[in-house]
Design a protein around this motif. Structure first.
Motif, PDB file in Angstrom:
ATOM      1  N   MET A 191       0.804  -1.233   0.000  1.00 48.75           N
ATOM      2  CA  MET A 191       0.000   0.000   0.000  1.00 48.75           C
ATOM      3  C   MET A 191       0.834   1.278   0.000  1.00 48.75           C
ATOM      4  SD  MET A 191      -3.336  -0.653   2.335  1.00 48.75           S
ATOM      5  CE  MET A 191      -3.944   1.031   2.210  1.00 48.75           C
ATOM      6  N   GLY A 247      -3.517   2.130  -2.413  1.00 51.26           N
ATOM      7  CA  GLY A 247      -4.641   1.287  -1.995  1.00 51.26           C
ATOM      8  C   GLY A 247      -5.813   1.227  -2.951  1.00 51.26           C
ATOM      9  N   PHE A 248      -5.765   1.997  -4.055  1.00 49.46           N
ATOM     10  CA  PHE A 248      -6.867   1.928  -5.032  1.00 49.46           C
ATOM     11  C   PHE A 248      -7.132   0.469  -5.397  1.00 49.46           C
ATOM     12  CE2 PHE A 248      -8.635   1.729  -9.290  1.00 49.46           C
ATOM     13  CZ  PHE A 248      -9.510   2.800  -9.387  1.00 49.46           C
ATOM     14  N   PHE A 249      -6.076  -0.274  -5.743  1.00 54.87           N
ATOM     15  CA  PHE A 249      -6.236  -1.666  -6.156  1.00 54.87           C
ATOM     16  C   PHE A 249      -6.188  -2.643  -4.979  1.00 54.87           C
ATOM     17  CE2 PHE A 249      -4.429   0.298 -10.056  1.00 54.87           C
ATOM     18  CZ  PHE A 249      -5.491   0.049 -10.899  1.00 54.87           C
ATOM     19  N   GLY A 274      -5.951  -1.927  -1.444  1.00 49.52           N
ATOM     20  CA  GLY A 274      -6.280  -1.500  -0.081  1.00 49.52           C
ATOM     21  C   GLY A 274      -7.243  -2.440   0.622  1.00 49.52           C
ATOM     22  N   ALA A 275      -8.290  -2.853  -0.093  1.00 49.58           N
ATOM     23  CA  ALA A 275      -9.298  -3.716   0.527  1.00 49.58           C
ATOM     24  C   ALA A 275      -8.706  -5.095   0.816  1.00 49.58           C
ATOM     25  CB  ALA A 275     -10.514  -3.836  -0.386  1.00 49.58           C
ATOM     26  N   GLU A 276      -7.907  -5.576  -0.127  1.00 46.77           N
ATOM     27  CA  GLU A 276      -7.279  -6.893   0.010  1.00 46.77           C
ATOM     28  C   GLU A 276      -6.290  -6.891   1.191  1.00 46.77           C
ATOM     29  OE1 GLU A 276      -7.801  -9.311  -2.464  1.00 46.77           O
ATOM     30  OE2 GLU A 276      -6.427 -10.836  -1.686  1.00 46.77           O
TER      31      GLU A 276
END
Lengths: 475, 426
Positions: free
Chosen positions: A440, A446-448, A450-452
């Protein structure tokens, strides 16, 4: 663990680079050592946010303790980095003179370097300056080379020292803010935000809070003023613009703004220098950015065409005392390690050695070397110049998790994220995970991923089996 | 890095006819078109674990209008594109990230199956675009938790079923910003303010009006965020009115940074391809050819950012050019370039010649800095007007403005620099 029944032999306050180095050294003796910090991770104060330069100490004030310890620390840390895998790149530095006054100052700086025991500096003309840094803005008059200045990973340095301390048996006590101190005949009790910690000896390596702790021990000998330094970190695509540290000629107002490659393959511009009052205020400011962009325009206009991937502010522990203040008090069984400013990254291991000498001298602790000291830890490589797991075919063949890239910008793999949760210092926050793996920290922030990455923090790096395999769709 | 890539042991080598980097709408559509038409494999390399690109996590209607004449949700649209590419015979490798070039049309790939070298006859860059995050926008203040781009937010909500805070400020008022508002509403987070630096909200009027009512959201125009407050969690933002300089603080625990697109151009730049200095996209001609023979670019890496269906139509358009390239039939090289002038920021495609084939959908794509209700587009050569066209549709910041490519018909591209801008308005 709110109260420790058995007192520790030593408690080190402050799990930054200096405190971790001290705890590591003392844990090499038959002692019960605790490393204590107010924050939820090691290195959360000044150690995490600096310019990450391994200094030769060429520009220190000759004759000071700081000069000596930076010089010694340079060699100690360089050797330790070799052993542990802390990423270091010997890029060299170039001091650039932009006006006559600065040019006239170069011979003095070279002489100063000699007095500091550093003999490799050379004065070079403008042509040589541009040969070394072709993308530098126009107007440079001359330069001074410092071929041994290096860039290093400040995060890995801190984690290596703290991990080493823990593996040697030191106990890491986090989230314990020291509120008050009781000194009795045999022991000292630290009343912290999470219970009491009792020890025979206390070492104050509290960095920004060093003066406050010193006060709790009855002293009034120095004041720490947080000096905020803001920095801009440019995208890796800027890395081709500069392959060495470009320093300004220092003035009375500080070392000034530099342009430097980072160990992660970015380019850094900064820092500002602003004395503030709040020791926790690491916010960035409009003024700071404006100032840095102005400097950048002058130093390397092409750099400003690139994307900024990170902005941050660090606080240096600027002290009213002109030198490092490292003294032992036999009576109170107390050692102060104060005023260790930005050079602490380089000097930390030498500071630990110096504290060790002081303790030997005072004779207050029985320092019996252990014969079962474990070898230093081997740290994961998060530097850009060395083989990263995603590039390592053999490693991926042995464990496919190193072939599953989670953070695309920084190319951090699922294997590395998983490993960090199995390490002696597992991360507890996304910030902690970022510093251990770079996840990150790249251009998309975190666009791609961040959630992961957030999910992996919750599952402590465990990837559901289905997702860890290559998915192939074909008719 | 390239040396390491090539020397690494145990690297398997794949030799497809066409390698497509990115399995978003443009890449998948190109794969579906090409697979039945080329002699050899069409290989799509996707770094995510599921193919489909951004629509996968845009869980709302509005997809497939121009390319499928349908009105689908993002995930459904992604599914259809995936299925069609696979049914056409393309091979889609997921969890496979292209990390660099090993030759002119040779790619270094990392996947859980190991390091792969892909030696293709033609390569198509379909790497898409992303929103600029906070540091790139130079928004100062505290580094509190709760700041996201729309992409991060939608991944979090729609793919990971995560949550955010309760009160959000959305920076931007374009189509994607409203998409963010919908996502926030889905997880019970109210958008207390949207900010835009433009004098009016940028998205389709038909959406902005009802949007404000539907979500009870205020839109502050001519406004920028100057500071984010709060640590360890965001507690508010300070905003400034650009005309009056007046500043005020808005309480919120979530900040969504929308729009402000940048193409994912890492591989294009690593190849040394010529790049548009403003959009940061690789320059292409009307056949979607980049500066390197056999390397094409399509979709939002070229025009950050157009809708998914338009990106997909690039994928359809590139197929015939790739087939022609593989057959050794090359259109003439570009003779001149088309440059955007104010209020346009960029134009795509920008490389042209007298013998140029038509661009995808016969359109020029432009990005406008201003809202103009009834724009007159003007083409100038050597500063003199050579064509003009009035469009019945507005130019608006925050979405691609389209102009029929016929406006540049008959131009002698060798006769001097050609620009595209707007007529003076009175």
């Amino acid at each position: 663990m709110s109260t420790t029944a058995q007192p520790y032999d030593v408690v080190v306050i402050g799990a930054g680079i200096v405190g971790s180095a001290i705890a590591r050294t003392l844990a090499g003796y038959r002692l019960r050592v605790a490393l204590l910090d107010a924050r939820d991770d090691v290195g959360e104060g000044t150690s995490k946010a600096n310019t990450a330069i391994l200094h030769t100490g060429f520009d220190a004030s000759p004759g000071t303790l700081e000069s000596r310890l930076v010089h010694e620390g340079y060699h100690l840390l360089a050797a330790y980095a070799q052993e542990t895998g802390i990423p270091v790149e010997r890029t060299g530095a170039l001091l650039v003179a932009w006006d006559e006054e600065q040019r006239d100052a170069l011979p003095g700086l070279q002489a100063k370097a000699e007095k500091n025991g550093y003999h490799e500096c050379r004065i070079v003309d403008a042509d040589e300056v541009y040969a070394q840094v072709p993308h530098l803005g126009p107007g440079a008059l001359a330069g001074l080379t410092v071929p041994d200045e290096s860039i290093i990973c400040t995060w890995t340095t801190n984690f290596a020292l703290a991990t080493d301390a823990v593996q040697r048996g030191a106990e890491l006590l986090l989230e314990r803010y020291v509120q008050s101190v009781d000194i009795t005949d045999q022991t000292t009790t630290l009343h912290t935000s999470r219970g009491d910690v009792t020890a025979r000896w206390v070492i104050n390596a509290a960095g920004l809070g060093g003066d406050i702790i010193d006060g709790l021990f009855g002293y009034d000998r120095f004041t720490i003023t947080p000096r905020r330094g803001e920095l801009l970190v440019y995208d890796k695509q800027a890395r081709q613009l500069v392959d060495k540290i470009v320093l300004p000629v220092p003035t009375a107002r500080g070392k000034g703004v530099l342009v430097s490659p980072t160990i992660y393959g970015n380019v850094m511009l900064g820092p500002t220098a602003e004395d503030i009052t709040d020791k926790t205020n690491t916010g960035t400011t409009e003024k700071g950015f404006e100032f840095l962009l102005g400097k950048g325009q002058q130093l390397m206009p092409e750099l400003l065409e690139e994307e900024v991937t990170a902005t941050y502010a660090g606080l240096r522990a600027a002290s009213s005392h002109p030198d490092y203040l490292i003294e032992a008090d036999r009576e109170r069984r107390y050692v102060v390690v104060g005023g260790v400013r930005s050079t602490g990254l380089t000097s930390g291991m030498a500071v630990a050695q110096y504290v060790d000498h002081l303790l030997h001298e005072t004779g207050g602790l029985e320092l019996v070397e252990r014969d079962d000291v474990p070898p230093p830890p081997r740290m994961p490589n998060i530097g850009e110049a060395f083989l990263r797991p995603y590039q390592d075919a053999a490693r991926i063949a042995a464990d496919p998790a190193y072939g599953k890239i989670v953070c695309f910008c920084e190319r951090v793999t699922a294997g590395e994220i998983r490993d960090t949760f199995c390490s002696p210092l597992p991360p507890t926050t996304v910030e902690g995970l970022r510093r251990r793996t770079r996840a990150m920290n790249g251009r998309c922030q975190g666009f791609f991923c961040g959630a992961e990455v957030g999910e992996l923090l919750k599952t402590r790096g465990n990837v559901p089996a289905a997702a860890s395999h290559i998915q192939e769709v074909s008719s | 890095m390239t040396t390491l890539d090539v020397e690494a042991t145990g690297t398997q080598v794949l030799t497809p006819a066409v390698a497509i980097i990115g399995a978003g709408p443009s890449g998948l559509r190109a794969a579906a078109e090409l697979a039945p038409r080329v002699n050899g494999e069409v290989l799509v390399l996707e770094r995510e674990s599921v193919a489909g690109g951004i629509p996968r996590h845009s869980d709302h209607l509005g997809y497939g209008i121009r390319d499928r004449h349908a009105f689908l949700t993002g995930p459904r649209y992604a599914q259809l594109l995936r299925d069609e590419a696979a049914a056409a015979g393309a091979r889609i490798l997921t969890n496979a990230m292209v990390t660099g070039w090993a030759g002119d049309r040779s790619l270094a790939v990392t996947s859980p199956e190991g390091r792969i070298q892909v030696d293709a006859q033609a390569v198509i860059l379909a790497t898409g675009a992303r929103e600029r995050p906070r540091p790139a926008r130079l928004i100062p203040g505290d580094r509190g938790r709760g700041v996201y781009t729309t992409g991060h937010l939608q991944n979090l909500v729609h793919l990971k079923h995560g949550r955010v805070g309760k009160k959000a400020v959305v920076v931007g008022a374009e189509l994607v910003s409203w998409s963010a508002v919908m996502t926030l509403q889905h997880v019970g987070c109210r958008t207390v303010l949207m900010t835009t630096e433009y004098p009016k909200a940028d998205s389709y009027a038909a959406f902005t009006g009802p949007g404000r009512v539907m979500f009870r959201t205020k839109v502050a125009t001519r406004t920028r965020v100057v500071r984010i407050l709060g640590r360890p969690d965001v507690t508010g933002v300070e905003v400034e009115h650009l005309d009056t300089g007046e500043r005020r603080t808005i309480e919120c625990d979530t900040v969504i940074l929308t729009g402000d697109w940048i193409p994912d151009n890492e591989l294009a730049r690593a190849a040394g391809l010529p790049i548009d200095p403003v959009s940061k996209s690789p320059l292409v001609d009307t056949a979607l050819r980049t500066g390197r023979p056999g390397v094409f670019a399509i979709g939002n890496v070229l025009h950050p950012v157009d809708t998914a269906d338009v990106a997909a139509l690039d994928g359809a358009a590139v197929a015939e050019h790739v087939v022609a390239y593989l057959a050794g039939q090359l259109p003439g090289d570009a003779q001149g370039s088309l440059t955007a002038e104010r209020p346009f920021r960029w134009v795509s495609p920008s490389l042209w010649s007298a013998t140029a084939p038509a661009p995808p959908r016969d359109r020029l794509l432009l990005w406008s800095e201003e809202f103009v209700a009834f724009p007159t587009v003007v083409v100038r050569q050597n500063g003199k007007e050579v064509a003009r066209k009035r469009t019945p549709w507005p130019a608006a910041p925050g979405r691609v403005f389209r102009v029929p490519a016929s406006i540049v018909e008959g131009i002698d591209w060798t006769a001097g620099p050609v620009t595209i801008g707007m007529a003076e308005r009175r």
